[in-house]
Design an enzyme around this catalytic site. Structure first.
Site, PDB file in Angstrom:
ATOM      1  N   PRO A  88       0.798  -1.233   0.000  1.00 46.74           N
ATOM      2  CA  PRO A  88       0.000   0.000   0.000  1.00 46.74           C
ATOM      3  C   PRO A  88       0.826   1.277   0.000  1.00 46.74           C
ATOM      4  CG  PRO A  88      -0.766  -1.503   1.715  1.00 46.74           C
ATOM      5  CD  PRO A  88       0.494  -2.096   1.154  1.00 46.74           C
ATOM      6  N   GLU A 115      -0.668  -9.301   6.701  1.00 43.17           N
ATOM      7  CA  GLU A 115      -0.249  -7.937   7.028  1.00 43.17           C
ATOM      8  C   GLU A 115       0.935  -7.475   6.177  1.00 43.17           C
ATOM      9  OE1 GLU A 115      -3.249  -7.313   8.690  1.00 43.17           O
ATOM     10  OE2 GLU A 115      -1.811  -5.674   8.888  1.00 43.17           O
ATOM     11  N   ARG A 152       0.756  -4.524 -22.121  1.00 43.19           N
ATOM     12  CA  ARG A 152       0.138  -3.911 -23.302  1.00 43.19           C
ATOM     13  C   ARG A 152       1.125  -3.000 -24.033  1.00 43.19           C
ATOM     14  NH1 ARG A 152      -1.928   1.194 -22.937  1.00 43.19           N
ATOM     15  NH2 ARG A 152      -3.589   0.761 -24.433  1.00 43.19           N
ATOM     16  N   ASP A 167      -3.455   6.515 -26.971  1.00 42.16           N
ATOM     17  CA  ASP A 167      -3.524   6.175 -25.552  1.00 42.16           C
ATOM     18  C   ASP A 167      -3.611   7.419 -24.691  1.00 42.16           C
ATOM     19  OD1 ASP A 167      -3.711   3.730 -24.554  1.00 42.16           O
ATOM     20  OD2 ASP A 167      -1.638   3.524 -23.926  1.00 42.16           O
TER      21      ASP A 167
HETATM   22  C1  JE8 Z   1      -1.737  -5.719   0.983  1.00 36.23           C
HETATM   23  C2  JE8 Z   1      -2.291  -2.881  -1.396  1.00 36.23           C
HETATM   24  C3  JE8 Z   1      -0.815  -2.325  -3.433  1.00 36.23           C
HETATM   25  C4  JE8 Z   1      -2.695  -1.007  -2.543  1.00 36.23           C
HETATM   26  C5  JE8 Z   1      -0.635  -4.739  -1.375  1.00 36.23           C
HETATM   27  C6  JE8 Z   1      -0.066  -5.848  -0.760  1.00 36.23           C
HETATM   28  C7  JE8 Z   1      -0.245  -7.377   1.319  1.00 36.23           C
HETATM   29  C8  JE8 Z   1      -4.564  -4.095   7.255  1.00 36.23           C
HETATM   30  N1  JE8 Z   1      -3.412  -4.412   6.393  1.00 36.23           N
HETATM   31  C9  JE8 Z   1      -3.847  -5.073   5.132  1.00 36.23           C
HETATM   32  C10 JE8 Z   1      -2.682  -3.165   6.119  1.00 36.23           C
HETATM   33  C11 JE8 Z   1      -1.479  -3.430   5.278  1.00 36.23           C
HETATM   34  C12 JE8 Z   1      -1.871  -4.169   3.980  1.00 36.23           C
HETATM   35  C13 JE8 Z   1      -2.669  -5.412   4.277  1.00 36.23           C
HETATM   36  C14 JE8 Z   1      -3.159  -6.082   3.012  1.00 36.23           C
HETATM   37  N2  JE8 Z   1      -2.039  -6.382   2.123  1.00 36.23           N
HETATM   38  C15 JE8 Z   1      -2.310  -4.629   0.367  1.00 36.23           C
HETATM   39  C16 JE8 Z   1      -1.743  -4.121  -0.808  1.00 36.23           C
HETATM   40  C17 JE8 Z   1      -1.853  -2.115  -2.480  1.00 36.23           C
HETATM   41  N3  JE8 Z   1      -0.004  -2.451  -4.240  1.00 36.23           N
HETATM   42  N4  JE8 Z   1      -2.627   0.015  -3.447  1.00 36.23           N
HETATM   43  N5  JE8 Z   1      -3.585  -1.138  -1.567  1.00 36.23           N
HETATM   44  N6  JE8 Z   1      -3.344  -2.260  -0.855  1.00 36.23           N
HETATM   45  C18 JE8 Z   1      -0.607  -6.331   0.426  1.00 36.23           C
HETATM   46  C19 JE8 Z   1      -1.162  -7.375   2.348  1.00 36.23           C
END
Ligand code: JE8
Length: 252
Positions: A88, A115, A152, A167
């Site tokens: 994230p 996580e 792509r 594009d």
């Molecule tokens: C992820 C992700 C991207 C995005 C990517 C990889 C691995 C509560 N927790 C949930 C918080 C930390 C993340 C946990 C879920 N998770 C999410 C993403 C991403 N690229 N733009 N949003 N979320 C993982 C675990």
């Protein structure tokens, strides 16, 4: 281009890699995509890939050993891949990054779950990437978004039916123009006459105007940047002046 994907949920990729443009590119051999189950790189009977976080807290963390074992196995042969970890808080994915990644001969995308991954995994990661400021349940959908945008751009992947030229985003970040197809009148909604005129110069001008209008409305910062960097043609600047005059008249 070859892409290896490492995930605890390989089944999520089945339809994505079988259907559409990506599916055809793979079946025709234009690109080589291999999905690997992280559990295949465990050594215990229960194929454990995660564990509780040190220091306490909710959820589970992906263990480093299976990921490192997979990395070492996958990099035994062929070119060293550029390693991406989806998460994230990574660097925001955009068209510029897609273009950069599309020029690499090989990618390895590590998909986090639970996580996330043990921090020591970062030692083998070249770039941590996020597809946006919202939290998903894992890194697999981000991996598919990244692969779709990257593949792509690989020469030969898009056939004649699709085109890179018009594009959106690829043209200095300008948004695309509206598209129409038959019928010319649908539930009282008409296709703009210019698109039925066969006058290519007028059609091109209309599309340019629509792209600038849409960008000014939805991404005004892109117009400001292009103006600041002198990246707009005289024709585009003239169109923008006309649009801005119309808006001023409309506001009076
Ligand atoms: C992820 C992700 C991207 C995005 C990517 C990889 C691995 C509560 N927790 C949930 C918080 C930390 C993340 C946990 C879920 N998770 C999410 C993403 C991403 N690229 N733009 N949003 N979320 C993982 C675990």
């Amino acid at each position: 281009m070859r892409i290896d994907v490492l995930t605890v949920l390989p089944g999520l990729f089945d339809c994505f890699l079988r259907e559409g443009v990506i599916g055809r590119a793979i079946s025709s051999g234009k690109v080589d995509v291999r999905v690997h189950n992280l559990r295949d790189f465990t050594t215990d009977k229960h194929r454990v890939v995660d564990d509780v976080p040190y220091g306490g807290g909710p959820g589970m963390v992906l263990k480093p050993e299976p990921i490192f074992r997979a990395y070492e196995e996958l990099t035994k042969e062929g070119e060293k891949p550029f390693v991406i970890l989806t998460e994230p808080w990574g660097e925001r994915f955009n068209q510029e990054m897609a273009k950069e990644l599309s020029e690499k001969p090989r990618l390895l995308i590590i998909c986090g779950r639970y996580e996330g991954v043990d921090e020591r995994v970062k030692a083998i990661v070249d770039r941590e990437v996020s597809i946006g400021d919202y939290v998903l349940t894992g890194g697999e959908l981000p991996a598919m978004v990244i692969m779709d945008a990257v593949l792509r751009l690989v020469p030969g992947v898009l056939g004649n039916r699709e085109s890179l030229e018009a594009d959106s985003f690829s043209d200095r970040g300008l948004l695309g123009y509206p598209n129409y197809t038959r019928p010319a009148r649908f539930r009282g909604m008409e296709v703009p006459d210019v698109l039925l005129s066969g006058h290519h110069a007028k059609i091109e001008r209309w599309r340019k105007e629509q792209s600038l209008r849409r960008t000014l409305e939805r991404r005004p910062e892109v117009i400001e940047r292009l103006k600041r960097e002198g990246l707009l043609t005289e024709e585009e600047l003239e169109i923008l002046r006309k649009i801005e005059e119309e808006r001023e008249v409309g506001e009076d």
